[in-house]
Design a protein around this motif. Structure first.
Motif, short mmCIF file in Angstrom:
data_model
loop_
_atom_site.label_atom_id
_atom_site.label_comp_id
_atom_site.label_asym_id
_atom_site.label_seq_id
_atom_site.Cartn_x
_atom_site.Cartn_y
_atom_site.Cartn_z
N LYS A 146 -64.63 28.93 62.90
CA LYS A 146 -63.73 28.34 61.91
C LYS A 146 -64.04 28.83 60.50
CE LYS A 146 -62.85 23.97 64.36
NZ LYS A 146 -61.37 23.98 64.37
N VAL A 147 -65.32 28.95 60.19
CA VAL A 147 -65.72 29.26 58.81
C VAL A 147 -66.11 30.71 58.63
CG1 VAL A 147 -66.49 26.88 58.43
CG2 VAL A 147 -68.13 28.59 59.22
N TYR A 148 -65.93 31.54 59.67
CA TYR A 148 -66.36 32.93 59.59
C TYR A 148 -65.75 33.68 58.40
CZ TYR A 148 -67.60 37.67 61.03
OH TYR A 148 -68.09 38.94 61.06
N PRO A 149 -64.44 33.54 58.12
CA PRO A 149 -63.90 34.24 56.93
C PRO A 149 -64.57 33.80 55.63
CG PRO A 149 -62.14 33.58 58.40
CD PRO A 149 -63.38 32.92 58.92
N ALA A 150 -64.86 32.50 55.50
CA ALA A 150 -65.55 32.03 54.29
C ALA A 150 -66.96 32.59 54.21
CB ALA A 150 -65.59 30.50 54.27
N LEU A 151 -67.63 32.68 55.34
CA LEU A 151 -68.97 33.28 55.37
C LEU A 151 -68.91 34.74 54.94
CD1 LEU A 151 -70.65 31.95 58.65
CD2 LEU A 151 -71.48 31.62 56.32
N CYS A 152 -67.92 35.45 55.45
CA CYS A 152 -67.79 36.88 55.11
C CYS A 152 -67.54 37.06 53.62
CB CYS A 152 -66.67 37.51 55.92
SG CYS A 152 -67.06 37.62 57.68
N SER A 153 -66.73 36.19 53.02
CA SER A 153 -66.50 36.26 51.58
C SER A 153 -67.81 36.06 50.82
CB SER A 153 -65.48 35.20 51.15
OG SER A 153 -64.21 35.49 51.70
N ALA A 204 -65.75 48.32 52.68
CA ALA A 204 -66.41 48.76 53.91
C ALA A 204 -67.12 47.59 54.58
CB ALA A 204 -67.39 49.88 53.61
N LEU A 205 -67.79 46.75 53.79
CA LEU A 205 -68.48 45.59 54.35
C LEU A 205 -67.49 44.62 54.96
CD1 LEU A 205 -70.99 43.89 54.83
CD2 LEU A 205 -70.79 43.03 52.49
N ARG A 206 -66.37 44.40 54.27
CA ARG A 206 -65.36 43.48 54.80
C ARG A 206 -64.79 44.02 56.12
NH1 ARG A 206 -62.88 39.27 52.90
NH2 ARG A 206 -63.78 39.55 50.83
N ALA A 207 -64.56 45.33 56.20
CA ALA A 207 -64.04 45.93 57.43
C ALA A 207 -65.06 45.80 58.56
CB ALA A 207 -63.69 47.39 57.19
N PRO A 230 -62.94 36.70 48.25
CA PRO A 230 -64.20 36.06 47.92
C PRO A 230 -63.99 34.94 46.91
CG PRO A 230 -64.41 38.44 47.81
CD PRO A 230 -62.95 38.13 47.94
N GLU A 231 -64.71 33.83 47.13
CA GLU A 231 -64.62 32.71 46.20
C GLU A 231 -65.84 32.72 45.29
OE1 GLU A 231 -64.28 29.19 48.48
OE2 GLU A 231 -62.42 29.77 49.46
N VAL A 232 -65.61 32.48 44.01
CA VAL A 232 -66.71 32.45 43.06
C VAL A 232 -67.54 31.20 43.30
CG1 VAL A 232 -67.34 32.35 40.63
CG2 VAL A 232 -65.37 33.70 41.37
N PRO A 233 -68.87 31.31 43.47
CA PRO A 233 -69.70 30.15 43.73
C PRO A 233 -69.56 29.11 42.63
CG PRO A 233 -70.95 32.16 44.07
CD PRO A 233 -69.65 32.56 43.42
#
Length: 234
Positions: A146-153, A204-207, A230-233
């Protein structure tokens, strides 16, 4: 006033730039692996254990998320020698990046764990799963999916934040750029090139993360990973 771009002068410093790129990649990969592993462990401890353990994990997450990454690096690099623990700049950068990423990963994974519906846990119990099987297959894996995209960001943000490590003499890409700029006095050229390199590294990292997500969780998660910003912390 006219300005003549001279990108050719950077060619003689390509080894310096490539060295900085390699260290940035190495620090990013190691911190992502270690930070995400620590995040899974801490989020699991927080959800399984109560009392003091939960409060300690919450305190760690809040302290890291509400203090500057630069200050955390200074504590590791300049503070630890005061306790008799001496680490090199690269090691201090890795420790600081891992500690920072682990806190954000813990909070993201915690949100995923809490999003798992109670009925799914009850279904696992009805099927005769052990507590470990329920936590692994019914709670943890769906939560991470569920949170994998947020983790990747967050992983991409950590890679970009590695540029801050130049403040403790870590010779990654930003430090290499500063050195080349001091030698050539071609600020525009140097930082335009470095900006493009960081952009290429981020894409490249996102891919790569999207490919890993497709392998682990399926195409839907991979597509969400590629489109998530990506979300700013906080």
């Amino acid at each position: 006033m006219s300005y003549t771009f001279q990108f050719g002068v950077l060619a003689q410093y390509q080894d310096e730039i490539l060295s900085g790129i390699w260290l940035t990649i190495k620090l990013s990969i190691l911190s992502i692996v270690l930070g995400s592993a620590a995040g899974v462990m801490l989020a699991s401890l927080r959800s399984i254990k109560g009392g003091a353990v939960r409060y300690l994990v919450d305190a760690y997450v809040e302290v890291i998320r509400n203090t500057p990454f630069l200050v955390q690096l200074f504590i590791v690099y300049f503070g630890l020698p005061g306790l008799g623990i001496r680490v090199g700049a690269d090691t201090a950068a890795l420790i600081g990046m891992t500690i920072n990423l682990a806190a954000y990963s813990t909070e993201i994974i915690r949100a995923g764990i809490e999003a798992v519906h109670k009925s799914q846990i009850e279904a696992g119990e009805a099927l005769g799963f052990s507590r470990f099987q329920i936590y692994r297959h019914v709670i943890l894996v769906p939560a991470v999916a569920k949170v994998y995209p947020a983790l990747c960001s967050q992983f991409v943000l950590m890679m970009l934040a590695s540029s801050i490590c130049s403040a403790i003499s870590t010779h990654e890409l930003a430090a290499s750029a500063a050195f080349v700029e001091s030698q050539t006095y071609r600020s525009f050229e140097v930082y335009i090139v470095v900006t493009l390199i960081y952009l290429a590294l981020a894409l490249a990292l996102r891919a790569a993360l999207a490919f890993i997500g497709m392998w682990l969780f399926g195409r839907r998660v991979a597509r969400r990973t590629m489109t998530a910003l990506p979300e700013v912390p906080a």
